[in-house]
Enzyme design. Sequence first.
Site, PDB file in Angstrom:
ATOM      1  N   ARG A   7       0.958  -1.367  -0.055  1.00 45.79           N
ATOM      2  CA  ARG A   7      -0.081  -0.016   0.135  1.00 45.79           C
ATOM      3  C   ARG A   7       0.826   1.289   0.076  1.00 45.79           C
ATOM      4  O   ARG A   7       0.492   2.349  -0.360  1.00 45.79           O
ATOM      5  CB  ARG A   7      -0.805   0.097   1.245  1.00 45.79           C
ATOM      6  CG  ARG A   7      -1.698  -1.231   1.200  1.00 45.79           C
ATOM      7  CD  ARG A   7      -2.991  -1.185   0.436  1.00 45.79           C
ATOM      8  NE  ARG A   7      -4.061  -1.904   0.684  1.00 45.79           N
ATOM      9  CZ  ARG A   7      -3.927  -3.554   0.366  1.00 45.79           C
ATOM     10  NH1 ARG A   7      -2.766  -4.017   0.143  1.00 45.79           N
ATOM     11  NH2 ARG A   7      -4.781  -4.194   0.785  1.00 45.79           N
ATOM     12  N   ASP A  55      17.970   3.895  24.834  1.00 45.61           N
ATOM     13  CA  ASP A  55      16.860   4.381  25.920  1.00 45.61           C
ATOM     14  C   ASP A  55      17.697   3.839  27.285  1.00 45.61           C
ATOM     15  O   ASP A  55      18.043   2.504  27.490  1.00 45.61           O
ATOM     16  CB  ASP A  55      15.631   3.679  25.917  1.00 45.61           C
ATOM     17  CG  ASP A  55      14.772   4.744  26.705  1.00 45.61           C
ATOM     18  OD1 ASP A  55      14.110   5.571  26.560  1.00 45.61           O
ATOM     19  OD2 ASP A  55      14.768   4.427  28.018  1.00 45.61           O
ATOM     20  N   CYS A 165      19.490  25.314  13.270  1.00 48.17           N
ATOM     21  CA  CYS A 165      19.445  24.199  14.173  1.00 48.17           C
ATOM     22  C   CYS A 165      18.795  24.543  15.475  1.00 48.17           C
ATOM     23  O   CYS A 165      18.183  25.566  15.722  1.00 48.17           O
ATOM     24  CB  CYS A 165      21.049  23.943  14.543  1.00 48.17           C
ATOM     25  SG  CYS A 165      21.780  24.887  15.754  1.00 48.17           S
ATOM     26  N   CYS A 182       6.268  16.513  31.091  1.00 54.38           N
ATOM     27  CA  CYS A 182       5.109  15.693  31.342  1.00 54.38           C
ATOM     28  C   CYS A 182       4.691  15.256  32.998  1.00 54.38           C
ATOM     29  O   CYS A 182       3.856  14.913  33.216  1.00 54.38           O
ATOM     30  CB  CYS A 182       5.666  14.072  30.863  1.00 54.38           C
ATOM     31  SG  CYS A 182       5.899  14.592  29.086  1.00 54.38           S
TER      32      CYS A 182
HETATM   33 ZN   LIG Z   1      21.932  27.144  14.907  1.00 52.23          ZN
END
Ligand SMILES: [Zn+2]
Length: 336
Positions: A7, A55, A165, A182
């Site tokens: 797809r 992680d 950046c 959070c």
């Molecule tokens: Zn920069």
Amino acid sequence: MSERHIRQERLPQVGLEGQRRLAAARVAIVGCGATGSRLAELLGRAGVGFLRLIDRDVVELSNLQRQALYTHADVQAVEPKAAAAARALSAIDPDLTLDPVVTDLSAGNAPQLLGDVDLVLDGTDNFPTRMVCNDVCVRDRRPFIYCGVVGIEGQVLVVTPGGPCLRCYVPELPAPGALPTCDTAGVLGTAVALVSALSAGEALKLLLGSDDVRAGEVLVLDAWHAELRAIGLPVDPACPCCGRGEYRFLGAPDAAVPTELCGRDAIQLPASGAPVDLAAAAERLAGLGTLQLGPWLLRIDTDERRVLLFKDGRVVVGNTRDVAEARSVRARLLGD
Ligand SMILES: [Zn+2]
């Protein structure tokens, strides 16, 4: 055409050639929490051939509300997120090459961990790690996508060579506690899903070589009011990173400071030296509590708290937000 991606190959934006490009692409995802786990799932299902999943943490019950790939069983097993994400993705597509790395990304290991990929994706929850990614990617002229979500809103910034950046946008590290997290502000699962999809979409376009990449703009998505804004971000000639080529965050000492882990009543103490022999530690600690030894970490449950000893030497001390208390627990258990 392979049936798996048929797809997607039908899309004029991808095609058979594009699908081959994705299969040959290498991406590092830094942080496999809310956004990182969703980025990993979206790119893995799309057929991005190599994913390095970095992680430092384990799967927690409070993660399941918004994080992809993880299950209740991962919480009970105290699985590292990187390992659990890799296992889930290989069950989805056994042809993917997955490289789980259970560690803190730092100035010391970033050049190596991010040095052999085509694209670096931000799946973290903190600016110090993002600044390290931004520095190494700008220096090495490798694209990087910043992605952050708090509350009902999130932001995405595509950083490409020659463009603005992350430090053109956020010049200095926000002071600790200055920004909502959070932990303090909460986070809406649908905001995580939408913003992660926005970032993953930009990632696919970059890997496909599309002209439609939205570099140089901060994309701000409000998931509650269903609003997407793009804010033009000019290159700042005085930017210390992309303007002056000073990569300050690569000169910083390696994760040398204890960190309070976002959303957890726990302190992470940095590694003090060489990798730890977990089996030997388990033998030494037998009798101090309930121990569970895995390939990445040793879990120690005492009456008071849970302590995680990682193979890379980090120690996470639970049931405290006090660094001195965490240090004394480590000293008691590990004698250093
Ligand atoms: Zn920069």
